[in-house]
Enzyme design. Structure first.
Site, PDB file in Angstrom:
ATOM      1  N   TYR A 132       0.872  -1.179   0.000  1.00 50.09           N
ATOM      2  CA  TYR A 132       0.000   0.000   0.000  1.00 50.09           C
ATOM      3  C   TYR A 132       0.910   1.230   0.000  1.00 50.09           C
ATOM      4  O   TYR A 132       1.080   1.907   1.016  1.00 50.09           O
ATOM      5  CB  TYR A 132      -0.902  -0.044   1.240  1.00 50.09           C
ATOM      6  CG  TYR A 132      -2.040   0.964   1.259  1.00 50.09           C
ATOM      7  CD1 TYR A 132      -2.286   1.851   0.205  1.00 50.09           C
ATOM      8  CD2 TYR A 132      -2.884   1.024   2.363  1.00 50.09           C
ATOM      9  CE1 TYR A 132      -3.337   2.737   0.244  1.00 50.09           C
ATOM     10  CE2 TYR A 132      -3.950   1.917   2.410  1.00 50.09           C
ATOM     11  CZ  TYR A 132      -4.155   2.771   1.348  1.00 50.09           C
ATOM     12  OH  TYR A 132      -5.200   3.666   1.401  1.00 50.09           O
ATOM     13  N   LYS A 157      -1.227  -8.647  -1.308  1.00 58.13           N
ATOM     14  CA  LYS A 157      -2.427  -7.833  -1.386  1.00 58.13           C
ATOM     15  C   LYS A 157      -1.958  -6.463  -1.844  1.00 58.13           C
ATOM     16  O   LYS A 157      -1.187  -5.795  -1.161  1.00 58.13           O
ATOM     17  CB  LYS A 157      -3.075  -7.733  -0.022  1.00 58.13           C
ATOM     18  CG  LYS A 157      -4.325  -6.922  -0.071  1.00 58.13           C
ATOM     19  CD  LYS A 157      -5.009  -6.923   1.255  1.00 58.13           C
ATOM     20  CE  LYS A 157      -4.318  -5.985   2.199  1.00 58.13           C
ATOM     21  NZ  LYS A 157      -5.221  -5.334   3.139  1.00 58.13           N
TER      22      LYS A 157
END
Ligand code: FW2
Length: 289
Positions: A132, A157
């Site tokens: 992220y 992810k």
């Protein structure tokens, strides 16, 4: 099958302590609505605001009801991170996960590589990396993953707005499970045959994400994109009030149960804000509820 994974909200009381009963109730409801697994202590779950013991308590609470859990353990003290990884051995779960060390500007890539390598060496479970860059200041690329070299790295992810980033990860490392984190690119992620989504809206409209996956499976991309535009409009409305907090309101307003409160400095929405949010969201969602 591609997965819909919810980065589950962490439940707090008015006093700011964790509320395991509400956490568990929320998790049970998400599984009833078709979610495939839960990602614990993520961004939506306010991982950076949780202590080591609180992260473990999330795992302990939810492992009573399921083993479909990915346990996020990242923080800025690696000793704590590794202790949680060691403790996770006592639980049957899908894997452990971590974001990279964040906040400190200009971390040499080599330190990020060493951070993940230590997690991989310590973990008996598969390891998932959480990318992220907007939040952490670090971008996890396939080159970086290859340098970590952990045989037990199972997936990533990837929360980037740009679908080319997860696609490149998948093209360069086909055996890696690649999940996208952005609510606004869920449909394109399913259509691109990535491994699934881990997005905040799975906390309050999981059934729409499940329908989107089903539409993609029967090649009804028109319907998948219609659902995507609904989700994008809801997420955009939530962002105006502060998504981290609006997520809690939307669970209550849409699903009807109480997932608890966020923890300050993520302040819960006031009544007027919540009414204004619902005024925007309700007409968008009405045909789909
Ligand atoms: C998490 C997610 C989803 C987020 C995304 C950005 O852990 O909350 O990355 O919603 O806020 O995976």
């Amino acid at each position: 099958m591609q997965k819909v994974i919810a980065p589950i909200l962490s439940a707090f009381t008015k006093e700011g302590t964790t509320d395991t009963r509400r956490l568990r109730e929320h998790a049970e409801r998400l599984f009833e609505l078709g979610v495939d697994a839960l990602f614990l202590n993520g961004t939506t779950g306010m991982g950076p605001a949780l202590s080591k013991d609180e992260k473990l308590a999330t795992l302990r609470t939810l492992s009573d009801i399921t083993d479909r859990l990915i346990f996020q353990v990242g923080e800025l003290n690696l000793e704590n991170v590794l202790e949680l990884v060691r403790m996770s051995k006592d639980y049957s779960i899908l894997g452990v996960a971590s974001y990279p060390p964040y906040y400190f500007p200009g971390l040499p890539e080599n330190w990020v590589v060493r951070y993940f390598a230590e997690i991989c060496r310590t973990s008996d479970h598969p390891v998932y990396l959480y990318n992220y860059p907007l939040a952490t200041g670090v971008n996890i690329t396939s080159e970086l993953i290859k340098k970590v070299g952990g045989q037990n790295i199972k997936g990533i992810k990837d929360t980037t707005a740009d679908i080319t980033h997860p696609l490149e990860l998948k093209f360069n490392m086909p055996s890696l499970e690649v999940y996208t984190g952005g609510d606004r690119i869920a449909a394109v992620s399913f259509a691109s045959q990535l491994d699934g989504v881990v997005c905040a809206s799975a906390n309050y409209i999981p059934h729409l994400l499940v329908k989107m996956r089903e539409a993609t499976e029967r090649c009804d991309l028109r319907h998948a994109h219609e659902l995507q535009s609904v989700i994008a409009r809801v997420v955009n409305a939530a962002a105006k009030y502060g998504s981290l907090s609006a997520n809690y309101s939307l669970v209550r307003l849409i699903l009807g149960h109480d997932p608890g409160l966020p923890r300050r400095p993520v302040y819960p929405l006031g009544r007027a804000e919540e009414e204004a949010l619902w005024k925007e969201v309700e007409p968008v969602l009405a045909p789909y509820l």
